[in-house]
Design a protein around this motif. Structure first.
Motif, PDB file in Angstrom:
ATOM      1  N   SER A  50     -36.150  23.477 -62.525  1.00 17.80           N
ATOM      2  CA  SER A  50     -37.565  23.807 -62.372  1.00 17.80           C
ATOM      3  C   SER A  50     -38.009  24.763 -63.468  1.00 17.80           C
ATOM      4  CB  SER A  50     -37.793  24.453 -61.002  1.00 17.80           C
ATOM      5  OG  SER A  50     -39.112  24.944 -60.888  1.00 17.80           O
ATOM      6  N   SER A  51     -39.236  24.555 -63.942  1.00 16.25           N
ATOM      7  CA  SER A  51     -39.804  25.475 -64.924  1.00 16.25           C
ATOM      8  C   SER A  51     -40.545  26.627 -64.246  1.00 16.25           C
ATOM      9  CB  SER A  51     -40.736  24.716 -65.863  1.00 16.25           C
ATOM     10  OG  SER A  51     -41.720  24.013 -65.139  1.00 16.25           O
ATOM     11  N   ARG A  52     -40.559  26.640 -62.912  1.00 15.63           N
ATOM     12  CA  ARG A  52     -41.211  27.706 -62.169  1.00 15.63           C
ATOM     13  C   ARG A  52     -40.394  28.988 -62.268  1.00 15.63           C
ATOM     14  NH1 ARG A  52     -45.776  26.829 -58.474  1.00 15.63           N
ATOM     15  NH2 ARG A  52     -46.405  24.685 -58.893  1.00 15.63           N
ATOM     16  N   TYR A  87     -38.212  30.616 -59.356  1.00 13.07           N
ATOM     17  CA  TYR A  87     -37.646  29.298 -59.041  1.00 13.07           C
ATOM     18  C   TYR A  87     -38.664  28.533 -58.217  1.00 13.07           C
ATOM     19  CZ  TYR A  87     -36.512  32.227 -55.014  1.00 13.07           C
ATOM     20  OH  TYR A  87     -36.574  33.132 -53.984  1.00 13.07           O
ATOM     21  N   GLY A  88     -38.476  27.239 -58.112  1.00 10.51           N
ATOM     22  CA  GLY A  88     -39.346  26.440 -57.273  1.00 10.51           C
ATOM     23  C   GLY A  88     -38.906  26.514 -55.824  1.00 10.51           C
ATOM     24  N   SER A 124     -32.750  31.874 -60.353  1.00  8.83           N
ATOM     25  CA  SER A 124     -33.603  32.024 -61.523  1.00  8.83           C
ATOM     26  C   SER A 124     -32.826  31.729 -62.798  1.00  8.83           C
ATOM     27  CB  SER A 124     -34.167  33.451 -61.568  1.00  8.83           C
ATOM     28  OG  SER A 124     -33.109  34.389 -61.705  1.00  8.83           O
ATOM     29  N   GLU A 173     -41.833  20.982 -57.228  1.00 13.67           N
ATOM     30  CA  GLU A 173     -41.854  22.002 -58.274  1.00 13.67           C
ATOM     31  C   GLU A 173     -40.658  21.877 -59.210  1.00 13.67           C
ATOM     32  OE1 GLU A 173     -42.045  25.505 -55.817  1.00 13.67           O
ATOM     33  OE2 GLU A 173     -44.240  25.490 -55.807  1.00 13.67           O
TER      34      GLU A 173
END
Length: 124
Positions: free
Chosen positions: A99-101, A104-105, A52, A110
């Motif tokens: 990743s902007s997820r 995390y992706g 993250s 993603e």
């Protein structure tokens, strides 16, 4: 835009260790989760590990759990993958990605930005 450059790959014997680094430049590094993927010849790209944006949440594929460690240094805009007890089946091109997820992706799609990859070869 985020530019990613991997380094640290190479040839190592079965049981050896390598540390991969991924240096980021461009937009704010610490706003992105980071992942390490790998792709072996004839195989699909698979996620190896992810972290993250704060570094407090991590993920490892079962195949590397207990052997690989992901970490990040937001002050240096760098993410690392420490790989111990390497096996021939770890041989692949390793890619870092952003990743902007949150946290995390989990899938390659993603991830917004990718490095060019670094080759890891483990000889038996």
């Amino acid at each position: 835009q985020v530019q990613l450059v991997e380094s640290g790959g190479g040839l190592v014997q079965d049981g050896g260790s390598l540390r991969l680094s991924c240096a980021a430049s461009g937009r704010t590094f610490n706003s992105y989760a980071m992942g390490w993927f790998r792709q072996a010849p004839g195989k699909e790209r698979e996620i190896v590990s992810a972290i993250s944006w704060s570094g407090s949440i991590t993920y490892y594929a079962d195949s590397v759990k207990g052997r690989f460690t992901i970490s990040r240094d937001n002050a240096k805009n760098t993410v690392y993958l420490q790989m111990n007890s390497l096996k021939p089946e770890d041989t692949a091109i390793y890619y870092c990605a952003a990743s902007s997820r949150f946290p995390y992706g989990s899938r390659w799609y993603e991830y917004n930005y990718w490095g060019q990859g670094t080759q890891v070869t483990v000889s038996s």
